[in-house]
Design an enzyme around this catalytic site. Structure first.
Site, mmCIF file in Angstrom:
data_model
loop_
_atom_site.group_PDB
_atom_site.id
_atom_site.type_symbol
_atom_site.label_atom_id
_atom_site.label_comp_id
_atom_site.label_asym_id
_atom_site.label_seq_id
_atom_site.Cartn_x
_atom_site.Cartn_y
_atom_site.Cartn_z
ATOM 1 N N ASP A 191 -2.278 14.144 21.723
ATOM 2 C CA ASP A 191 -1.123 13.826 20.876
ATOM 3 C C ASP A 191 -1.308 14.307 19.442
ATOM 4 O O ASP A 191 -0.326 14.569 18.744
ATOM 5 C CB ASP A 191 -0.861 12.324 20.876
ATOM 6 C CG ASP A 191 -0.230 11.850 22.178
ATOM 7 O OD1 ASP A 191 0.079 12.704 23.030
ATOM 8 O OD2 ASP A 191 -0.032 10.632 22.342
ATOM 9 N N ARG B 93 -6.757 19.023 23.058
ATOM 10 C CA ARG B 93 -5.450 18.837 23.690
ATOM 11 C C ARG B 93 -5.152 17.353 23.691
ATOM 12 O O ARG B 93 -5.990 16.557 24.117
ATOM 13 C CB ARG B 93 -5.434 19.392 25.115
ATOM 14 C CG ARG B 93 -5.489 20.911 25.195
ATOM 15 C CD ARG B 93 -5.643 21.397 26.627
ATOM 16 N NE ARG B 93 -5.568 22.857 26.728
ATOM 17 C CZ ARG B 93 -6.596 23.670 26.496
ATOM 18 N NH1 ARG B 93 -7.776 23.165 26.143
ATOM 19 N NH2 ARG B 93 -6.443 24.982 26.595
ATOM 20 N N TYR C 79 -4.575 3.993 9.505
ATOM 21 C CA TYR C 79 -4.268 4.548 10.830
ATOM 22 C C TYR C 79 -5.546 4.865 11.601
ATOM 23 O O TYR C 79 -5.648 4.647 12.812
ATOM 24 C CB TYR C 79 -3.405 5.796 10.648
ATOM 25 C CG TYR C 79 -2.832 6.375 11.923
ATOM 26 C CD1 TYR C 79 -2.586 5.580 13.040
ATOM 27 C CD2 TYR C 79 -2.505 7.727 11.997
ATOM 28 C CE1 TYR C 79 -2.049 6.116 14.199
ATOM 29 C CE2 TYR C 79 -1.965 8.274 13.150
ATOM 30 C CZ TYR C 79 -1.735 7.469 14.244
ATOM 31 O OH TYR C 79 -1.209 7.992 15.387
ATOM 32 N N ASN C 80 -6.544 5.375 10.900
ATOM 33 C CA ASN C 80 -7.826 5.694 11.536
ATOM 34 C C ASN C 80 -8.406 4.504 12.287
ATOM 35 O O ASN C 80 -8.929 4.648 13.395
ATOM 36 C CB ASN C 80 -8.812 6.176 10.466
ATOM 37 C CG ASN C 80 -10.239 6.255 10.974
ATOM 38 O OD1 ASN C 80 -10.618 7.178 11.679
ATOM 39 N ND2 ASN C 80 -11.052 5.263 10.616
ATOM 40 N N LYS C 81 -8.328 3.323 11.706
ATOM 41 C CA LYS C 81 -8.868 2.122 12.346
ATOM 42 C C LYS C 81 -8.140 1.831 13.649
ATOM 43 O O LYS C 81 -8.761 1.469 14.656
ATOM 44 C CB LYS C 81 -8.776 0.916 11.411
ATOM 45 C CG LYS C 81 -9.297 -0.386 12.022
ATOM 46 C CD LYS C 81 -9.187 -1.532 11.031
ATOM 47 C CE LYS C 81 -9.708 -2.830 11.653
ATOM 48 N NZ LYS C 81 -8.893 -3.267 12.816
ATOM 49 N N SER C 82 -6.823 1.992 13.647
ATOM 50 C CA SER C 82 -6.049 1.720 14.864
ATOM 51 C C SER C 82 -6.354 2.720 15.967
ATOM 52 O O SER C 82 -6.119 2.447 17.146
ATOM 53 C CB SER C 82 -4.547 1.734 14.552
ATOM 54 O OG SER C 82 -4.089 3.045 14.282
ATOM 55 N N ASN D 29 -4.983 8.432 1.755
ATOM 56 C CA ASN D 29 -5.278 7.719 3.006
ATOM 57 C C ASN D 29 -5.709 8.654 4.125
ATOM 58 O O ASN D 29 -6.841 8.621 4.569
ATOM 59 C CB ASN D 29 -4.050 6.909 3.455
ATOM 60 C CG ASN D 29 -4.172 5.445 3.124
ATOM 61 O OD1 ASN D 29 -5.054 5.040 2.376
ATOM 62 N ND2 ASN D 29 -3.277 4.645 3.666
ATOM 63 N N ASP E 162 0.825 -1.212 0.000
ATOM 64 C CA ASP E 162 0.000 0.000 0.000
ATOM 65 C C ASP E 162 0.858 1.262 0.000
ATOM 66 O O ASP E 162 0.468 2.283 -0.562
ATOM 67 C CB ASP E 162 -0.929 -0.007 1.215
ATOM 68 C CG ASP E 162 -2.111 -0.950 1.022
ATOM 69 O OD1 ASP E 162 -2.348 -1.381 -0.124
ATOM 70 O OD2 ASP E 162 -2.789 -1.256 2.016
ATOM 71 N N GLY E 163 2.024 1.194 0.629
ATOM 72 C CA GLY E 163 2.933 2.336 0.605
ATOM 73 C C GLY E 163 3.388 2.670 -0.809
ATOM 74 O O GLY E 163 3.556 3.839 -1.157
#
Length: 267
Positions: free
Chosen positions: A154, A152, A167-170, A126, A45-46
């Site tokens: 990360d 506020r 990333y959203n799923k994680s 993505n 995918d990258g």
């Protein structure tokens, strides 16, 4: 049919690219690095993200197809040993005669990043993420030009429907079918106590909405657009909305979205 191949650069992918070119020439396909009809991604995918950004200025006029060389790529339809079949189909024929491929189009997210040093526009396939460097991110989040929350934590992730499986799923966000023209905002380790409050759950915005993220203190940040990292210490704001253009994938055989999800995460 004009094509171009972009591979991951490892030994296997390079070897497969060489074989692809040889078989494609035998089928009458034309290698064209400037104006291909189809861009073939060989890797993961990258590699597909890299291919997308390489041809970002030609997105309306080209289609993509992926071949994975390791673990199943979410954007990849084909395995390495299926390359001869893919090339035959790209040439316009199959065992049953003339073949008309199906084109599917996935929504993208458009970004307008305003810094003290200037304003730039980007498109992501993505997700876009905003993260702090060595400290808590403080950012105001407006939806449709009205204050929604003061964040506020990360960082913040804004994903496309196809990127909702990444990333959203994680981060605990929902997976959204790419036929839905939307974007998703997901918090990254937000601070919630009796003093500071955020929504604490992912938000899905439709095509006609937009979200603005304002930096609300002097802070060093990393802005990531898919695989591209942009360090900045002078961010003013980021506007995120569903892009007018879409990415096109060429499908020579059925591979429904939920089958991809099952194959990637369950099988």
């Amino acid at each position: 049919m004009r094509y171009y191949v972009l591979d991951r650069g490892d030994q296997l992918s390079v070897r497969l690219t060489e074989s692809f070119h040889k078989m494609a020439a035998e089928q009458g396909l034309q290698l064209d690095a400037e104006s291909p009809d189809i861009v073939v991604s060989i890797g993961g995918d990258g590699t597909m993200l890299h291919a997308f950004h390489t041809f970002i200025n030609r997105i309306p006029s080209i289609a993509f197809v992926g071949i994975h060389t390791g673990h199943l790529g979410f954007y990849a339809d084909w395995k390495a040993d299926e390359i001869p079949e893919l090339i035959t189909m790209m040439s316009g024929h199959s065992d049953s005669g003339q073949l008309m491929p199906r084109i599917v189009r996935y929504p993208l997210v458009e970004l307008e990043i305003q810094k003290k040093s200037g304003t730039n526009s980007y498109i992501c396939l993505n997700e876009f993420t905003l993260k702090g460097v060595g400290g808590t991110v403080v950012a105001q989040v407006d939806i449709n030009d009205e204050l929604f929350e003061m964040f506020r934590g990360d960082g913040i992730c804004v994903s496309t429907p196809s990127g909702s499986t990444a990333y959203n799923k994680s981060l605990g966000g929902a997976m959204i079918h790419p036929s839905i023209e939307a974007l998703q905002i997901t918090e990254i380790a937000s601070i919630n106590n009796r003093v500071f409050r955020t929504m604490g759950s992912a938000l899905v915005l439709p095509k006609h909405h937009h979200v603005d993220i304002y930096s609300r203190k002097e802070q060093s940040l990393i802005l990531t657009i898919d695989h591209i990292n942009i360090p900045t210490d002078d961010l003013i704001s980021v506007r995120c909305q569903v892009a007018k253009q879409k990415i096109s994938f060429v499908r020579y055989r059925p591979f429904p979205f939920w089958n991809r999800v099952r194959n990637a995460f369950l099988d």
